[in-house]
Design a protein around this motif. Structure first.
Motif, mmCIF file in Angstrom:
data_model
loop_
_atom_site.group_PDB
_atom_site.id
_atom_site.type_symbol
_atom_site.label_atom_id
_atom_site.label_comp_id
_atom_site.label_asym_id
_atom_site.label_seq_id
_atom_site.Cartn_x
_atom_site.Cartn_y
_atom_site.Cartn_z
ATOM 1 N N LYS A 72 35.167 28.726 42.086
ATOM 2 C CA LYS A 72 35.890 29.989 42.258
ATOM 3 C C LYS A 72 36.399 30.498 40.906
ATOM 4 N N VAL A 73 36.482 31.811 40.792
ATOM 5 C CA VAL A 73 37.254 32.414 39.707
ATOM 6 C C VAL A 73 38.685 32.506 40.214
ATOM 7 N N VAL A 74 39.597 31.876 39.498
ATOM 8 C CA VAL A 74 40.971 31.706 39.992
ATOM 9 C C VAL A 74 41.952 32.451 39.089
ATOM 10 N N VAL A 75 42.867 33.195 39.718
ATOM 11 C CA VAL A 75 43.974 33.821 38.991
ATOM 12 C C VAL A 75 45.236 33.026 39.303
ATOM 13 N N LEU A 76 45.786 32.369 38.284
ATOM 14 C CA LEU A 76 47.073 31.681 38.430
ATOM 15 C C LEU A 76 48.167 32.661 38.017
ATOM 16 N N ASP A 77 49.037 32.998 38.967
ATOM 17 C CA ASP A 77 50.127 33.932 38.702
ATOM 18 C C ASP A 77 51.414 33.137 38.532
ATOM 19 N N PHE A 78 51.830 32.939 37.272
ATOM 20 C CA PHE A 78 53.090 32.249 36.986
ATOM 21 C C PHE A 78 54.215 33.274 37.169
ATOM 22 N N PHE A 79 55.031 33.070 38.213
ATOM 23 C CA PHE A 79 56.043 34.075 38.552
ATOM 24 C C PHE A 79 57.319 33.398 39.018
ATOM 25 N N THR A 80 58.378 34.195 39.056
ATOM 26 C CA THR A 80 59.634 33.783 39.683
ATOM 27 C C THR A 80 60.109 34.966 40.503
ATOM 28 N N LEU B 56 33.104 37.264 37.753
ATOM 29 C CA LEU B 56 32.345 36.996 38.982
ATOM 30 C C LEU B 56 30.854 37.264 38.772
ATOM 31 N N LYS B 57 30.544 38.344 38.070
ATOM 32 C CA LYS B 57 29.140 38.685 37.790
ATOM 33 C C LYS B 57 28.485 37.602 36.926
ATOM 34 N N GLY C 79 24.891 30.760 38.721
ATOM 35 C CA GLY C 79 24.780 29.952 39.940
ATOM 36 C C GLY C 79 25.954 29.030 40.164
ATOM 37 N N GLN C 80 27.130 29.378 39.609
ATOM 38 C CA GLN C 80 28.295 28.492 39.708
ATOM 39 C C GLN C 80 29.342 28.966 40.722
ATOM 40 N N ILE C 81 29.130 30.125 41.335
ATOM 41 C CA ILE C 81 30.091 30.636 42.317
ATOM 42 C C ILE C 81 29.770 30.078 43.696
ATOM 43 N N LYS C 82 30.785 29.551 44.356
ATOM 44 C CA LYS C 82 30.640 29.053 45.727
ATOM 45 C C LYS C 82 31.260 30.060 46.691
ATOM 46 N N THR C 83 30.639 30.227 47.838
ATOM 47 C CA THR C 83 31.089 31.246 48.798
ATOM 48 C C THR C 83 31.936 30.677 49.933
#
Length: 724
Positions: free
Chosen positions: A75-83, A191-192, A198-202
């Motif tokens: 997955k392409v992951v967005v880590l949102d460091f928040f408070t 993502l593109k 071939g590394q994206i899993k669905t």
């Protein structure tokens, strides 16, 4: 394992990309630059990887803990460091929500909130749960209470987004708010690129939304409350339901405006919509609303039953000066509003002061033509900055434009001499400040410290001036009768008061612990992040928006009694969202032993809206104590008169029998019968002090009620006495 140095290496590589993107002229050119950056980062000898989440962390919106290197693989992951207190973090959430609407986990995207607390109160999971619900966060959230990953990566700012590739490899980072265009560009190209590799899993990452487990509630995170000059009408910002309620002080609902879904529409009451409204101000039949997440100021006309927009453009504004006509002036996250009077003073209440949390300033909206301090004449409808540079600081200054605020969230005006000041609850600096209406000087009142850049000087300390400590206060209310200022010290779960002459700050109500106890006095009652408060004109009652308890509490400043404001729709004798007595609710209450005595109490004459106080005066046999492992409790029933229980708190725990637990009960405004019986039942578990034997006992106190229309006034507390 990633180190701060590796993150610095990523930032260095991305800086080159950022400069190149500034010079790019077309969207295709920008896409090519991001693609080339990805190829470079992806072919480094060693991936810059983020370490695994620590074991034992608490997760929300998931079926269980997630693994960064197992569940997020592919997955392409967005880590949102928040408070959750941070206004800048709140501003990023709509961008993330829109991103999740465009790309799902099946498309290869996953957003994960990494909650890294600033304040101690924000480390508590229940408080994060409330924020997740309040801000409609639907992606997984992990409570990294000790900010382990934050420190490991040497993150330094809220919010920070770290974008990972399908191997857990760091690709990009975005610091602060306002990067929506870049965020969408980075994600679409990532993502593109990885789909081509071939590394994206669905596979779908299954979520279990916290909001789906909650029962309906008449109020949902009420942020602010105000009262009109007559003292008879209250206006409640029912923030979580995206609506405004106008109610009598008895709790009878007069108007429901907007909700239950968020939106941005003017028009008649049944069509109008809001998005997480906060501050409200009422004058005659006109209400002004800080429509926070719409970035608007709205006007409600109770005579015409219409809602209109008077300031803001419906998008987050970055302008820190203003000066345009209201509807042409973009504004940012208004959090509170209060009426004031211009220097010309031709019309009383001709200015609306606005706590502009998003730009860390205090603004003014001219409701009539007039003049502000050191300003030429201003046209009606002009919306502009009054105080605050826009820098997030705790800076006081004789010149209002040079002062600095940090997320001002509450306002209250003391127009009379010698005060003539606007009080400001400055939440992120944990201070209360004053703005002089004579010369505009911004001064310190209580909390914080002298260093204007230190926004971490918080605590829970009664004292004078800078020696007093608050924790993220969100509301203030001036009591002209007593010359006192009340503070909603939100993260300390307390109501405090300040004598502005001596700058003495002390606790009025609350224990400092999260709870929902309505005790026999102020200091034994508990709150959960109260966000707003107001004093009725006579100075007898203090209304508190107890936000995370989803209630309005009423503090009688004369008797020191706390009660709940019921919300009753008089036409249907039901609460706004249906009776609080849900189906099956009574079935979940404990059953008393058959041997439990029934104590018949004398008949009591009461009137609709009257608040009764029942005081439990129970005593245990010698050498026994309550069993900690089996919580003792009280609960209410009314066989054949279930309508009596609508909007009531039906049960509560008994933790200490020596404290005379108090039970507050309000007679509904609309009663279906003149006669009813309220049963107060108690279930006690106690054991011998050597714990050799444990016993369960019960008792039922039956209170017959005769309901009459005549006002019965205040009634002495009913003592429920019994010795086991």
């Amino acid at each position: 394992m990633a180190t701060g140095g590796e993150l610095a290496a990523l930032l260095a590589a991305q800086t080159q990309l950022d400069y190149a993107l500034e010079d790019a002229l077309t969207s295709q050119e920008k896409a090519n630059l991001v693609y080339q950056h990805l190829r470079k980062v992806d072919t480094w000898e060693r991936d810059l990887k983020v370490p695994e989440f620590e074991k034992g962390l608490e997760w929300l919106n998931t079926e269980g803990p997630l693994s960064l290197h197992k569940d997020f693989c592919g997955k392409v992951v967005v880590l949102d460091f928040f408070t959750y207190c941070c206004i800048n973090c709140i501003h990023v959430l709509p961008d993330l929500h829109e991103l999740e609407q465009k790309y799902s986990s099946k498309d290869g995207l996953l957003v994960v909130g990494v909650h890294s607390a600033k304040f101690p109160n924000e480390k508590v999971l229940d408080n994060i749960k409330s924020a997740v619900l309040r801000y409609n966060i639907t992606h997984p959230v992990v409570n990294d209470a000790d900010a382990s990953l934050w420190h490991e990566l040497e993150v330094s700012c809220w919010p920070t987004l770290v974008i990972l590739g399908p191997r857990g490899n760091m690709l990009f980072t975005l610091v602060g708010e306002g990067h929506k265009e870049k965020l969408f560009l980075f994600i679409s190209i990532a993502l593109k690129y990885y789909r081509e590799q071939g590394q994206i899993k669905t596979n779908i990452i299954r979520t279990q939304l916290y909001r789906d487990s909650l029962p309906p509630s008449p109020l949902l995170f009420p942020g602010k409350v105000t009262v009109d000059t007559s003292g008879d009408r209250l206006v409640i910002a029912d923030t979580g339901h995206h609506r405004i309620l106008v109610v009598r002080k008895s709790g009878q609902i007069l108007h429901i405006i907007g909700g239950p879904n968020r939106g941005r529409k003017d028009g008649i009451f049944s069509e109008a919509s809001f998005s997480s409204p906060q501050g409200v101000a009422i004058k005659n039949d006109i209400i002004y609303v800080a429509d926070t997440e719409n970035h608007l100021i709205r006007k409600i006309d109770l005579q015409l039953k219409t809602v209109s927009t008077v300031a803001g453009m419906g998008i987050q504004g970055m302008d820190k000066a203003g000066g345009a006509h209201g509807e042409e002036q973009p504004i940012s996250s208004p959090w509170d509003v209060v009426f004031g009077t211009s220097v010309s003073g031709i019309h009383e209440g001709d200015v609306l002061w606005i706590a502009m949390a998003g730009t860390h300033q205090v603004w003014a909206l001219m409701l009539e033509c007039g003049k502000l301090l050191k300003r030429s004449d201003l046209k009606k409808g002009t919306c502009l900055r009054f105080a605050g540079s826009g820098n997030e600081e705790n800076r006081n200054n004789a010149y209002p434009h040079k002062a600095g605020f940090a997320q001002p969230s509450g306002l209250s005006l003391a127009p009379e001499e010698p005060w003539n000041s606007l009080f400001v609850a400055d939440s992120e600096s944990s201070t209360v400040r004053t703005i002089s209406m004579k010369d505009g000087a911004v001064k310190h009142l209580v909390g914080g410290e002298r260093d204007p850049m230190n926004l971490f000087a918080f605590g829970d300390v009664d004292g004078a001036g800078i020696n007093a400590k608050l924790q993220h206060p969100l509301g203030v209310a001036w009591d002209g009768r007593r010359n006192l200022l009340y503070i909603a010290d939100s993260y300390n779960h307390k109501i405090k008061f300040v004598d502005p002459k001596m700058k003495n700050c002390a606790t009025l109500a609350g224990t400092g612990e999260v709870g929902n106890v309505i005790g026999p006095n102020f200091t034994s009652s508990t709150f959960n992040e109260p966000g707003g408060l107001c004093v009725e004109e006579g100075g007898c009652l203090l209304y508190v928006a107890d936000t995370n308890n989803h209630q309005i509490k009423v503090l009688d400043l004369e008797t020191q009694i706390v009660s709940l404001l019921p919300l009753v729709n008089a036409e249907t004798v039901e609460t706004v969202d249906g009776p609080v007595v849900q189906k099956g609710a009574t079935a979940r209450l404990p059953k008393l032993p058959k041997s439990a005595p029934n104590v018949q109490l004398p008949l009591l004459a009461v009137s609709p809206g009257q608040v009764l106080q029942f005081m439990l005066k129970l005593s245990l046999p010698p050498n026994t104590k309550l069993t900690e492992e089996a919580p003792s409790s009280w609960f209410l029933t009314s066989e054949g008169s279930e309508w009596l229980l609508y909007e009531q708190n039906l049960s509560g725990e008994i933790e200490d029998i020596t404290r005379q637990p108090a039970i507050s009960f309000q007679i509904p405004m609309s009663c279906l019968s003149a006669e009813a019986v309220l049963s107060i039942k108690v279930c006690l578990y106690y054991c011998s002090k050597d714990s050799s034997a444990c016993i369960m006992k019960g008792i039922s106190f039956n209170q017959p009620l005769h309901i009459v229309n005549a006002n019965q006034g205040s009634t002495a507390p009913v003592e429920l006495t019994y010795a086991f």
